[in-house]
Each structure stands twice: as structure tokens, then as C-alpha cells.
Scaffold this motif. Structure first.
Motif, PDB file in Angstrom:
ATOM      1  N   ALA A   1      74.088  14.560  11.025  1.00 58.19           N
ATOM      2  CA  ALA A   1      72.710  14.176  10.732  1.00 58.19           C
ATOM      3  C   ALA A   1      71.716  15.045  11.486  1.00 58.19           C
ATOM      4  CB  ALA A   1      72.500  12.702  11.074  1.00 58.19           C
ATOM      5  N   VAL A   2      72.025  15.340  12.756  1.00 57.65           N
ATOM      6  CA  VAL A   2      71.122  16.174  13.558  1.00 57.65           C
ATOM      7  C   VAL A   2      71.042  17.589  12.985  1.00 57.65           C
ATOM      8  CG1 VAL A   2      70.852  17.277  15.810  1.00 57.65           C
ATOM      9  CG2 VAL A   2      71.386  14.845  15.674  1.00 57.65           C
TER      10      VAL A   2
ATOM     11  N   HIS B   1      66.033  23.504  11.912  1.00 57.76           N
ATOM     12  CA  HIS B   1      65.136  24.549  12.401  1.00 57.76           C
ATOM     13  C   HIS B   1      64.254  24.050  13.540  1.00 57.76           C
ATOM     14  CE1 HIS B   1      66.452  26.954   9.048  1.00 57.76           C
ATOM     15  NE2 HIS B   1      66.048  26.034   8.189  1.00 57.76           N
ATOM     16  N   ARG B   2      64.670  23.016  14.204  1.00 59.29           N
ATOM     17  CA  ARG B   2      63.875  22.489  15.306  1.00 59.29           C
ATOM     18  C   ARG B   2      64.637  22.575  16.604  1.00 59.29           C
ATOM     19  NH1 ARG B   2      61.255  16.904  12.770  1.00 59.29           N
ATOM     20  NH2 ARG B   2      60.498  17.807  10.813  1.00 59.29           N
ATOM     21  N   ARG B   3      63.904  22.469  17.676  1.00 55.50           N
ATOM     22  CA  ARG B   3      64.519  22.436  18.995  1.00 55.50           C
ATOM     23  C   ARG B   3      65.227  21.103  19.212  1.00 55.50           C
ATOM     24  NH1 ARG B   3      59.814  25.033  22.940  1.00 55.50           N
ATOM     25  NH2 ARG B   3      59.764  27.110  21.940  1.00 55.50           N
ATOM     26  N   PRO B   4      66.063  21.043  20.255  1.00 56.36           N
ATOM     27  CA  PRO B   4      66.714  19.757  20.563  1.00 56.36           C
ATOM     28  C   PRO B   4      65.708  18.626  20.688  1.00 56.36           C
ATOM     29  CG  PRO B   4      67.671  21.507  21.870  1.00 56.36           C
ATOM     30  CD  PRO B   4      66.503  22.120  21.147  1.00 56.36           C
TER      31      PRO B   4
ATOM     32  N   ILE C   1      74.849  15.472  22.015  1.00 58.67           N
ATOM     33  CA  ILE C   1      74.638  15.899  20.636  1.00 58.67           C
ATOM     34  C   ILE C   1      73.153  16.020  20.330  1.00 58.67           C
ATOM     35  CG2 ILE C   1      74.891  15.194  18.225  1.00 58.67           C
ATOM     36  CD1 ILE C   1      77.597  13.962  19.025  1.00 58.67           C
ATOM     37  N   LEU C   2      72.370  15.053  20.774  1.00 58.14           N
ATOM     38  CA  LEU C   2      70.933  15.081  20.507  1.00 58.14           C
ATOM     39  C   LEU C   2      70.239  16.210  21.269  1.00 58.14           C
ATOM     40  CD1 LEU C   2      70.171  11.242  20.596  1.00 58.14           C
ATOM     41  CD2 LEU C   2      70.249  12.718  18.579  1.00 58.14           C
ATOM     42  N   ARG C   3      70.702  16.478  22.483  1.00 52.99           N
ATOM     43  CA  ARG C   3      70.034  17.492  23.308  1.00 52.99           C
ATOM     44  C   ARG C   3      70.442  18.907  22.914  1.00 52.99           C
ATOM     45  NH1 ARG C   3      70.343  16.082  29.599  1.00 52.99           N
ATOM     46  NH2 ARG C   3      68.878  17.840  29.647  1.00 52.99           N
ATOM     47  N   HIS C   4      71.719  19.118  22.616  1.00 56.67           N
ATOM     48  CA  HIS C   4      72.221  20.470  22.412  1.00 56.67           C
ATOM     49  C   HIS C   4      72.657  20.746  20.973  1.00 56.67           C
ATOM     50  CE1 HIS C   4      72.054  20.627  26.722  1.00 56.67           C
ATOM     51  NE2 HIS C   4      73.011  19.718  26.864  1.00 56.67           N
ATOM     52  N   ARG C   5      72.689  19.701  20.137  1.00 58.06           N
ATOM     53  CA  ARG C   5      73.104  19.834  18.738  1.00 58.06           C
ATOM     54  C   ARG C   5      74.492  20.463  18.622  1.00 58.06           C
ATOM     55  NH1 ARG C   5      68.202  22.520  15.508  1.00 58.06           N
ATOM     56  NH2 ARG C   5      68.303  23.977  17.258  1.00 58.06           N
TER      57      ARG C   5
END
Length: 303
Positions: free
Chosen positions: A55-56, A62-65, A151-155
Motif C-alpha cells: 500500500a505504501v 513519488h513521495r518521501r517517507p 515500512i512507513l519510514r523507509h518504504r
């Protein structure tokens, strides 16, 4: 309140409270104590992490963490406090158990250190130390939340994190289910290291300076090395004392710990080789500069 009365109060609530002394691991009274719950929760954890990662990547390609605000710092502080509490409760409870059963051990010439390594055959999962073993088992679930924060911070989806956290839940369940030997020492070592590591993470999360060396990965290597030495001690005691309780679960525990140690050593060697190949980028041999260059490598291999 004097320091002595404070210590007595702390000792009571961590090792002498009726709920602790009378604890018993049962499938009907202990939450999360069934095999169905164990495998379902691990499967749900892995599938949720995979779905969140997908999902992330899909929604924030194309966005930052994603900004998480104080959540990482709060999680680190919470886990540091939980780990410190379990460490204190375990060491006080182990001391109380040694005090109460020392007279029985004299007949078999068992020392407290031998008991920490090797439970006698027929040991049941009840009493003080197993209460804190149960608390440690439950703490593995909020510990696993770090995967989602990563996962949210570093994808990035780290196989090591999923494997390590799943195995941690599984092994702590086996400790209780089979009254496995060595678990008291394992809990003491792990919670001591975790309280330091999560305290360090909280320290850096609120903007304070980090260490000039890979602090977390070194702590993990120390922990697994100590566990390895203790596992040899359990094996020795098993043959000397004529058997240790839960030795089958201990064998599986040893194999899984060996797999984790192999992954960490393999990663550590690759990290060093890459650093040497890059010629010490980011500092020309300066320790802090090398750490800055290794952050991207290490952040997915922590505990």
C-alpha cells in the motif's frame, strides 16, 4: 518513603504479588496460549506487513517517507520501559525462587547457576519466573510493531525483521509451553540488551547525538554470542545432570538462534566489505563518518 521501604514495595509487586506467585500457564486461562493463536497471529503479522508495504509503495510512490511524528520515539520509550520492567521482575523472581527452593537443590547438589541453565525434568510452567516469561511473550507483539514503523519510514520490507520478530514470538511461546530450560537467562540477557537498545533509539529519536559506531547491530551480536555460549552450557548440563526439561524445544530454539546469528554475521561481513570497497566514504576513516555511510545498510537489520 525510605529507600528500603521503596525496595520492599518494588520487590513485592515484582516477585511476591499473589498474581505472580500463583501464576500458571494454561490454555484456558492464559491469553494467547494456544497453538492456533500462535500461528494465526504470526501469519496475520506477516501478511499485514506485506500488505502495508504494498500500500505504501502504491499510494506514496513519488513521495518521501511518511512523517510519523513522535510515534517512533514513543514506541522506543515504551519498549525500553517494558524491557527494564521484565528484567527487574525476572531477576527478583529468580532470586526468590532460588531462596525458596535452595533446600531442595542440596539433595541433588544443584547450584543456582545450574538451575538457570537446566530446569529439572518435570518442571511445570507455573510460579514467578514463568509469570515474567509470559510477560516477555506478550511483549513480543508490541515489539513486532517496529516492522510497521520501519515500512512507513523507509518504504522497505525487511525479510530479516519479519523472520526475527516471528521467531521471537514463536520461541517465547515454546519456553512456556514446554517449560524450556535456559529461558530465565535468555530473558535476562534479552531484556537487558533491549532496554539499552530502545533507550538509545529513544535518545536519538528526540534529536540527541548518536554513537560513532553501529550501536544496535553490535548489541545484537553481543546478545546472540552470549546466547550461543549459554546454549553450550545447557548441552553440557543436559549430559551431566541426566537431562534438562524441555530439551526438544531447546534444540529447536538453538537451530533458530543459529539461523538468526548466521544472517546477522553474513550482513555484518557484507557491510564491512562494502565499507572497505567504498574506501571509507563520508569521513576518510573517521568513525562517525563511517556510521553515517552505513545507516542505509543497518536500519533494516536491527532487533
Amino acid at each position: 518513603m525510605t529507600s528500603s521501604s521503596s525496595f520492599r514495595s518494588l520487590t513485592y509487586y515484582l516477585s511476591e504479588h499473589p498474581s505472580i506467585v500463583g501464576f500458571r500457564w494454561t490454555h484456558t486461562q492464559s491469553w494467547g496460549s494456544t497453538w492456533y493463536f500462535l500461528f494465526t497471529s504470526i501469519a496475520l503479522y506477516i501478511s499485514s506487513a506485506v500488505l502495508l508495504h504494498a500500500a505504501v509503495i502504491l499510494l506514496f510512490r513519488h513521495r518521501r517517507p511518511l512523517p510519523l511524528g513522535p510515534l517512533p520515539a514513543f514506541h522506543s520509550l515504551l519498549m525500553a520501559l517494558i524491557s527494564a520492567t521484565i528484567f527487574a521482575g525476572t531477576i527478583l523472581s529468580a532470586a526468590a525462587e532460588i531462596r525458596d527452593t535452595r533446600w531442595l537443590w542440596r539433595r541433588s547438589r544443584t547450584t543456582p547457576f545450574q538451575w538457570l541453565l537446566c530446569f529439572p525434568i518435570g518442571t511445570r510452567p507455573s510460579g514467578r519466573v514463568f509469570f515474567w516469561s509470559y510477560a516477555y511473550y506478550l511483549s513480543r507483539f508490541p515489539h513486532a510493531l517496529r516492522s510497521f514503523i520501519s515500512i512507513l519510514r523507509h518504504r522497505k520490507l525487511s525479510f530479516f525483521k519479519l523472520f526475527n520478530h516471528s521467531i521471537s514470538i514463536f520461541m517465547s511461546f515454546l519456553w512456556l509451553e514446554f517449560s524450556q530450560s535456559f529461558q530465565v537467562l535468555a530473558i535476562l540477557l534479552t531484556t537487558l540488551v533491549y532496554s539499552v537498545v530502545y533507550g538509545y533509539r529513544f535518545w536519538t529519536a528526540i534529536g540527541l547525538p548518536s554513537a560513532c559506531f553501529p550501536f544496535v547491530i553490535n548489541c545484537q551480536l553481543v546478545l546472540l554470542s552470549c546466547n550461543l555460549v549459554c546454549h553450550f552450557g545447557v548441552l553440557l548440563m543436559h549430559f551431566i545432570k541426566g537431562g534438562c526439561n524441555g530439551i526438544g524445544a531447546w534444540l529447536l530454539n538453538s537451530v533458530l538462534n543459529g539461523a538468526i546469528l548466521f544472517l546477522i554475521l553474513n550482513f555484518y561481513v557484507k557491510t564491512r566489505r562494502r565499507k572497505m570497497k567504498d574506501g571509507g566514504v563520508g569521513g576518510g576513516g573517521d568513525g562517525c563518518g563511517l556510521v553515517a555511510a552505513e545507516v542505509e545498510l543497518i536500519k533494516d537489520k536491527d532487533i
